[in-house]
Design a protein around this motif. Structure first.
Motif, short mmCIF file in Angstrom:
data_model
loop_
_atom_site.label_atom_id
_atom_site.label_comp_id
_atom_site.label_asym_id
_atom_site.label_seq_id
_atom_site.Cartn_x
_atom_site.Cartn_y
_atom_site.Cartn_z
N VAL A 240 -2.84 0.32 -11.79
CA VAL A 240 -3.56 -1.03 -11.67
C VAL A 240 -4.35 -1.10 -12.92
N LEU A 241 -3.92 -1.94 -13.84
CA LEU A 241 -4.68 -2.00 -15.01
C LEU A 241 -6.07 -2.70 -14.89
N THR A 242 -6.81 -2.13 -15.56
CA THR A 242 -8.05 -2.81 -15.64
C THR A 242 -9.16 -2.16 -16.47
N ARG A 243 -10.18 -3.07 -16.92
CA ARG A 243 -10.90 -2.66 -18.01
C ARG A 243 -12.12 -2.03 -17.68
N ARG A 244 -12.45 -1.89 -16.01
CA ARG A 244 -13.75 -1.21 -15.37
C ARG A 244 -13.66 0.13 -15.31
N VAL A 245 -12.71 0.69 -15.94
CA VAL A 245 -12.52 2.31 -15.99
C VAL A 245 -12.45 2.77 -17.42
N ILE B 14 -3.24 4.47 -9.16
CA ILE B 14 -4.33 5.07 -10.25
C ILE B 14 -4.66 3.79 -11.16
N LEU B 15 -6.07 3.84 -11.21
CA LEU B 15 -6.85 2.70 -12.01
C LEU B 15 -6.60 3.10 -13.57
N TRP B 16 -5.94 2.29 -14.42
CA TRP B 16 -5.58 2.66 -15.61
C TRP B 16 -6.14 1.58 -16.60
N ASN B 17 -6.91 2.06 -17.80
CA ASN B 17 -7.46 1.16 -18.74
C ASN B 17 -6.31 1.44 -20.17
N PRO B 18 -5.61 0.75 -20.24
CA PRO B 18 -4.88 0.90 -21.60
C PRO B 18 -5.56 1.25 -22.79
N ALA B 19 -6.66 0.54 -23.03
CA ALA B 19 -7.47 0.83 -24.17
C ALA B 19 -7.94 2.35 -24.28
N SER B 20 -8.09 3.07 -23.30
CA SER B 20 -8.63 4.40 -23.39
C SER B 20 -7.65 5.46 -23.13
N THR B 21 -6.59 5.05 -22.27
CA THR B 21 -5.31 6.21 -21.97
C THR B 21 -4.12 5.75 -22.45
N PRO B 22 -3.30 6.46 -23.12
CA PRO B 22 -1.79 6.16 -23.22
C PRO B 22 -1.05 5.87 -22.02
N PHE B 23 -0.06 5.07 -22.18
CA PHE B 23 0.88 4.94 -20.98
C PHE B 23 1.64 6.02 -20.57
N GLU B 24 2.07 6.96 -21.38
CA GLU B 24 2.69 8.03 -21.01
C GLU B 24 1.94 8.90 -20.10
N GLU B 25 0.43 9.25 -20.43
CA GLU B 25 -0.50 9.86 -19.59
C GLU B 25 -0.64 9.21 -18.21
N ALA B 26 -0.53 7.99 -18.08
CA ALA B 26 -0.86 7.35 -17.01
C ALA B 26 0.39 7.32 -16.19
N TRP B 27 1.56 7.32 -16.62
CA TRP B 27 2.90 7.61 -15.84
C TRP B 27 3.01 8.81 -15.21
N LYS C 178 1.08 -1.23 0.09
CA LYS C 178 0.00 -0.08 0.16
C LYS C 178 0.89 1.11 0.10
N LEU C 179 1.96 1.20 0.22
CA LEU C 179 3.03 2.22 0.43
C LEU C 179 3.68 2.66 -0.87
N ARG C 180 3.44 2.02 -2.04
CA ARG C 180 4.00 2.01 -3.23
C ARG C 180 3.26 2.77 -4.32
N HIS C 181 3.57 3.82 -5.06
CA HIS C 181 2.62 4.21 -6.16
C HIS C 181 2.71 3.04 -7.08
N ARG C 182 1.54 3.09 -7.63
CA ARG C 182 1.04 1.96 -8.80
C ARG C 182 0.24 2.26 -10.15
N HIS D 75 -9.46 2.81 -2.67
CA HIS D 75 -8.74 2.10 -1.55
C HIS D 75 -7.61 2.42 -1.10
N ASN D 76 -6.64 3.07 -2.27
CA ASN D 76 -5.21 3.43 -2.10
C ASN D 76 -5.02 4.57 -2.88
#
Length: 192
Positions: free
Chosen positions: A70-75, A88-101, A64-68, A83-84
Motif C-alpha cells: 500500500v503506497l502512502t506518504r504517511r510512513v 505493507i505500508l510503503w513510501n517509495p520516497a524513503s524505501t526502494p521497491f526491491e526492499e518493499a518487495w 484482505k487475503l492478498r499480499h499487498r 488493519h491487514n
C-alpha cells in the motif's frame, strides 16, 4: 533468501478521456463494465501480490487475503498495515521497491499494480512487464487520469510510449459497450 524481481503488471480501466475516477476520486459507474471486472478479478487472483494507493484497491471478498504493498506518504519506513497483516505500508520516497518487495516475503511471481494515478506513474519508472489497459466508450470529463498529464498535455499512448511501452494486442471484452483491453509491454521485447 534471494528475492527475484516480480513480473510487474498494471491494470486500469479508463474512460475515453483517459480517466480512472471522477474528480473527487470515486470510481465512476460509467466505466464499471462486468466483462472488465471479471477479467480484472481473474488477473489479480493469479497475482502473488497487489500494489495500490491508500484509496485504490480491487475490492471484493478476497481483498484482505492478498499480499499487498500500500503506497502512502504517511510512513517513512516499511510498516505492516495495522488493519491487514498481509499488507505493507510503503513510501517509495524513503524505501526502494526491491526492499518493499522483499519485505512481503514472496520469492517471485506477479505484482498486480491496480492504481491510482501516482501509483501507475511510479511503476512506469520502475518498469512494467505488461500493462493491461481497458478502454471504455464512457465519458468521465474532468476526472482523475490514469497517468499525470493525460487529458491536459498528453494522451495515454504518448505517456506509455515515452516510457518504452508499445501496444501488443487488443481484445474485445464487451461488444455491447465497445469495451476492449489492450496489452502494452516494453518495446524492447519486440513485436509479438
Amino acid at each position: 533468501m534471494t528475492v527475484a524481481r516480480p513480473r510487474i503488471e498494471g491494470y486500469a480501466v479508463i474512460s475515453r478521456e483517459g480517466m480512472i475516477a471522477t474528480a473527487d476520486g470515486r470510481f465512476p459507474d460509467a466505466i464499471r463494465i462486468p466483462a472488465d471486472h471479471e477479467f480484472y478479478q481473474d488477473s489479480v487472483d493469479r497475482a502473488s501480490a497487489v500494489a495500490n494507493g491508500r484509496h485504490s484497491a480491487e475490492g471484493g471478498e478476497k481483498e484482505k487475503l492478498r499480499h499487498r504493498l500500500v503506497l502512502t506518504r504517511r510512513v517513512n519506513r516499511l510498516v505492516t498495515d495495522p488493519h491487514n497483516p498481509r499488507a505493507i505500508l510503503w513510501n517509495p520516497a524513503s524505501t526502494p521497491f526491491e526492499e518493499a518487495w522483499k519485505r512481503l516475503g514472496i520469492k517471485d511471481g506477479i505484482l498486480a499494480v491496480v492504481g491510482g494515478t501516482d501509483v501507475f506513474q511510479l511503476f512506469l519508472t520502475i518498469g512494467y512487464d505488461a500493462f493491461y489497459l481497458t478502454r471504455t466508450e464512457a465519458s468521465v470529463p474532468g476526472g482523475r487520469p490514469v497517468f499525470p498529464g493525460v487529458g491536459s498535455s498528453a494522451t495515454v499512448e504518448e505517456v506509455m510510449a515515452r516510457h518504452g511501452l508499445a501496444r501488443r494486442s487488443t481484445r474485445l471484452l464487451d461488444a455491447a459497450t465497445g469495451t476492449v483491453v489492450e496489452e502494452w509491454s516494453p518495446a524492447s521485447a519486440g513485436a509479438q
